[in-house]
Motif scaffolding. Structure first.
Motif, PDB file in Angstrom:
ATOM      1  N   LYS A 548      42.003  30.306  54.532  1.00 53.05           N
ATOM      2  CA  LYS A 548      43.277  30.892  54.934  1.00 53.05           C
ATOM      3  C   LYS A 548      43.938  31.675  53.791  1.00 53.05           C
ATOM      4  O   LYS A 548      44.943  32.341  54.004  1.00 53.05           O
ATOM      5  N   ILE A 549      43.373  31.573  52.612  1.00 47.21           N
ATOM      6  CA  ILE A 549      43.967  32.220  51.440  1.00 47.21           C
ATOM      7  C   ILE A 549      43.377  33.617  51.265  1.00 47.21           C
ATOM      8  O   ILE A 549      42.183  33.836  51.461  1.00 47.21           O
ATOM      9  N   ASP A 550      44.215  34.563  50.911  1.00 50.87           N
ATOM     10  CA  ASP A 550      43.779  35.933  50.648  1.00 50.87           C
ATOM     11  C   ASP A 550      43.065  35.964  49.288  1.00 50.87           C
ATOM     12  O   ASP A 550      43.696  36.064  48.235  1.00 50.87           O
ATOM     13  N   ARG A 551      41.747  35.895  49.303  1.00 52.07           N
ATOM     14  CA  ARG A 551      40.981  35.813  48.054  1.00 52.07           C
ATOM     15  C   ARG A 551      41.041  37.116  47.257  1.00 52.07           C
ATOM     16  O   ARG A 551      40.979  37.098  46.031  1.00 52.07           O
ATOM     17  N   THR A 552      41.152  38.223  47.977  1.00 52.09           N
ATOM     18  CA  THR A 552      41.223  39.509  47.276  1.00 52.09           C
ATOM     19  C   THR A 552      42.441  39.560  46.364  1.00 52.09           C
ATOM     20  O   THR A 552      42.369  39.991  45.209  1.00 52.09           O
ATOM     21  N   GLN A 553      43.565  39.089  46.879  1.00 48.44           N
ATOM     22  CA  GLN A 553      44.784  39.084  46.080  1.00 48.44           C
ATOM     23  C   GLN A 553      44.644  38.161  44.870  1.00 48.44           C
ATOM     24  O   GLN A 553      45.057  38.511  43.759  1.00 48.44           O
TER      25      GLN A 553
END
Length: 792
Positions: A548-553
């Motif tokens: 659920k976490i935005d890994r790119t950010q």
């Protein structure tokens, strides 16, 4: 869990009814506040049971308050207030009054609770505030039919079941009964359209229990949890009684259902009957704890780990000549021997012992009464084989009884554990679900996160002895005054607060086992590296949360850090990549600051051609080559650590020696020559070392062989046999399904360079056939004729 004032450790519970209701009200959610034994103070009628709190507990004396006290006052910002008077014992109704069945005295609980309720109403009116204030009478020891309840207890014009009474039957779901009563009074007192009484509740609470008196709330909650929940309930006590009248019994239960508590109580009861007891477990820590708890029984009970008992019976088993104990073979010391000293055998955490262990125990203690406690959901993968319920039932000739109630773990933790490892039998948890039960956080620095969390817990009144840090493997926590353990070593133990350090290899079973150690709260700390190799996180629970976490950010933020944590950012930051080129779609470059080659495709070669090129790079330059491993968040075959000599982060070996310091750098001309050769892949222009590697790489290209690819590593000599088997297998898979030794020799002559070989082509062809047959890739089908095994 509802908030209690005072907490259990500061309260004086003067009757069984008060203690029972105190425990049952703990199941209310954290939107409720419960005040126990609220006194209306007038001079000599003070009744406060904590010296620390006396100076704060002052109801305004300007009003004409009645002397006396309310057993319980329940507050809720949306429902208002409810006063409860509790009466223990058996009573017979006599109109509005009740007569004690044994001693014959008469009580009037309704008027008593009504009088005290009016005090609260009068207090609110003095503040020019309005809030629904209702009342109820609690009888914990009996039930009444509707025909036995006086009309004074039944509200007019409202179908409230059992009126304003809280009877024994309501203990099954006390939160619902309390909510039902408070909702009734809210409507009956014409507050049905209002949903916010927080101002009145806060004003009242601050008057009788100021904020200064509420310090260390979590610390007090830990004490309350321990006293409320960690004790035998009626059903558990019944299991002890049933065991006492049985020769063998098997008891199963979800983590926290009281198995060890029952086993310990059982041991005490048997000793009291004059029987000698042996109590066996697997883990040392829980064994030491149980031994200390039963130490008052002296030598009448022996508490040991299974393995230490086996060692006491005979010589320790050795595996080969290593001198190390083989724990899977300890049971051998019991075979052929009988123990007549002990009349009772108790085995706790029985699922952790192997099947052979139990068969040996059954026969070794053939004359003893046997009691086995297990939870098959706590067999830790990779550490133990364990035993299933079915095997244990067949071995001991008894069916399991399943404990259904979990007391040790808060509601939120139990719910999460059941989602991760669904039990096969009914499980319920009377403890409330609170947002504070379980928390998760992602961190760049585990040690700093633990320090910050401990400081926060300390501020809330939690001491260091209330905390345990658990991880799957041994892990050093520098500079922290906190107990730590592996999950497997701490199984069966418990602490109020458990901090779990997650890892790639921690699966749901191990994580659930760790959560089950918490009696008040649990915190999961997730190292940020798990975001990189998300697909390799074994725990479904952790992986779904991380997805659920935005890994790119997160990656972008990490790239801006002077010391990035992700390998994808470490490489461009510290490696100094030059001479990048591609072979068969795979990238290679020379890391000038690390003095090694780097393969961009991953920890394993993606195809045989790229592998042979990588080997040639390593061999021709005498430098190592590493792949980028996103799961380990490292390079293959090394670890990235700071080096003071190099002045940057460089590859290190397992002994923390800098590998860059051990080799010489390449000059730019050599790097340029290699890049040019890559552009003309397969074209021979000079007789450099390892030409066979390039020729075979050009032959097979990116052909996908069925065998798993090899890990990325360097070589120091031409692997002639590997090249030969590659050529033969490739030729046969691409058309020649059947071949002779002479054909194979011809294939080798066409590709291999004689200067790279230390054997004749004929000799190499023979070794190639032997190797492929040994790998079960080749089979002989006639005189001098062979075919691949997976070709019909």
């Amino acid at each position: 869990m509802a908030r209690f004032f005072p907490a259990l450790d500061h309260a004086e519970l003067r009757s069984k009814g008060e203690f029972t209701l105190f425990q049952e009200l703990a199941a209310l959610d954290d939107g409720f506040i419960v005040i126990h034994s609220l006194p209306w103070l007038r001079g000599r009628t003070k009744r406060v049971y904590s010296q620390e709190l006396q100076e704060y507990l002052r109801v305004p004396l300007a009003r004409k308050h009645l002397s006396g006290e309310v057993d319980f006052v329940i507050l809720h910002a949306e429902l208002g207030m409810l006063c409860i008077e509790t009466k223990s014992g058996l009573y017979t109704p006599s109109g509005v009054r009740f007569i004690h069945e044994r001693e014959g005295y008469e009580i009037d609980p309704l008027n008593q609770v009504k009088d005290n309720t009016f005090v609260l109403v009068e207090m609110l009116q003095s503040w020019q505030m309005a809030c629904p204030v209702g009342y109820a009478v609690h009888f914990p020891d009996f039930d009444l039919d509707s025909s036995q309840i006086a009309s004074a207890y039944m509200p007019l014009h409202s179908p409230l079941s059992d009126g304003v009474l809280i009877l024994q039957k309501h203990s099954r779901d006390m939160p619902s009964r309390i909510t039902q009563l408070m909702a009734h009074w809210k409507v009956a007192l014409n507050y049905g359209n209002q949903n916010d009484f927080s101002r009145e509740i806060n004003r009242f609470l601050n008057a009788v229990w100021p904020r200064e008196a509420r310090r260390e709330h979590l610390g007090r909650k830990i004490v309350a949890d321990g006293k409320l929940w960690l004790r035998l309930d009626e059903k558990q006590a019944n299991q002890v009684a049933l065991c006492l009248d049985s020769d063998r019994r098997l008891v199963a239960g979800f983590s926290g259902s009281g198995k060890t508590l029952i086993a310990r109580s059982l041991a005490e009861q048997f000793v009291n009957r004059g029987l000698k007891v042996i109590f066996l477990l697997k883990n040392r820590q829980i064994t030491q704890k149980v031994a200390a708890q039963l130490s008052h029984l002296g030598r009448a009970v022996m508490v040991q780990t299974f393995h230490s008992y086996c060692e006491s019976v005979g010589a320790r088993n050795r595996d080969g000549n290593s001198g190390e104990p083989n724990y899977d073979k300890h049971y051998l010391t019991l075979l052929g021997k009988k123990d007549h000293r002990y009349k009772v055998l108790i085995v706790d955490e029985a699922q952790a012992l192997n099947e052979a262990d139990h068969l040996a125990l059954r026969d070794h203690f053939a004359n003893a009464r046997k009691f086995v406690f297990a939870d098959e959901l706590q067999v830790l993968p990779g550490i133990e084989k364990g035993s299933s319920y079915r095997f244990l039932e067949d071995t001991y000739g008894e069916r399991f009884f399943y404990l259904a109630t979990v007391y040790r773990n808060p509601g939120g933790i139990t719910q999460t554990m059941m989602e991760m490892r669904p039990p096969r039998h009914e499980v319920n948890c009377p403890r409330p679900i609170s947002q504070g039960d379980l928390s998760k956080s992602i961190t760049r620095d585990v040690s700093l996160s633990i320090q910050a969390l401990m400081a926060e817990l300390s501020e809330a009144g939690v001491t260091a002895k209330d905390i345990i840090v658990l991880s799957q493997f041994s892990w050093l926590v520098g500079g922290l005054d906190v107990s730590r353990s592996t999950v497997s070593a701490y199984r069966g133990m418990e602490k109020p607060v458990v901090i779990i350090v997650a890892g790639f290899d921690m699966d749901d079973t191990t994580l659930a086992c760790a959560l089950g150690r918490a009696t008040t709260r649990a915190h999961i700390i997730v190292p940020i590296e798990l975001l990189v190799g998300l697909s390799s996180v074994k725990s479904d629970f952790l992986r779904k949360g991380l997805e659920k976490i935005d890994r790119t950010q997160v990656l972008n933020q990490d790239a801006c850090n002077p010391d990035p944590r992700f390998i994808a950012n470490k490489v461009p930051k510290f490696a100094g990549p030059i001479g990048r080129h591609e072979i068969l779609g795979e990238g290679f470059f020379y890391a000038s600051r690390w003095r090694r080659w780097v393969y961009e495709g991953g920890p394993r070669w993606s195809n045989r051609g790229a592998q042979l090129w990588g080997w040639w790079l390593s061999l021709s330059t005498s430098l190592p080559i590493s792949g980028i491993d996103p799961v380990r968040n490292e390079l293959t075959n090394c670890y990235l650590l700071p080096c003071t000599t190099c002045g940057t982060t460089t590859p290190h070996d397992a002994r923390d020696s800098c590998l860059t310091c051990l080799v010489s750098p390449l000059d730019e001309s050599e790097i340029s020559a290699i890049a040019m050769k890559a552009a003309e892949f397969g074209v021979l222009r000079s007789k450099t070392r390892g030409q066979s590697l390039i020729k075979v790489a050009a032959l097979v290209g990116d052909f996908q062989f069925p065998q798993p690819s090899d890990p990325v590593r360097e070589i120091i000599e031409v692997p002639a046999l590997t090249l030969a088997t590659t050529i033969v297998e490739f030729r046969m898979r691409c058309g020649a399904k059947v071949a002779t030794k002479s054909q194979m020799g011809q294939w080798l002559r066409e590709v291999l360079v004689a200067s790279d070989l230390d054997d004749s082509i004929e000799g190499l062809a023979g070794r190639t056939i032997s190797s492929l047959c040994a790998q079960k890739l080749l089979v002989k089908i006639g005189t001098g004729r062979y075919r691949l095994t997976d070709f019909e």
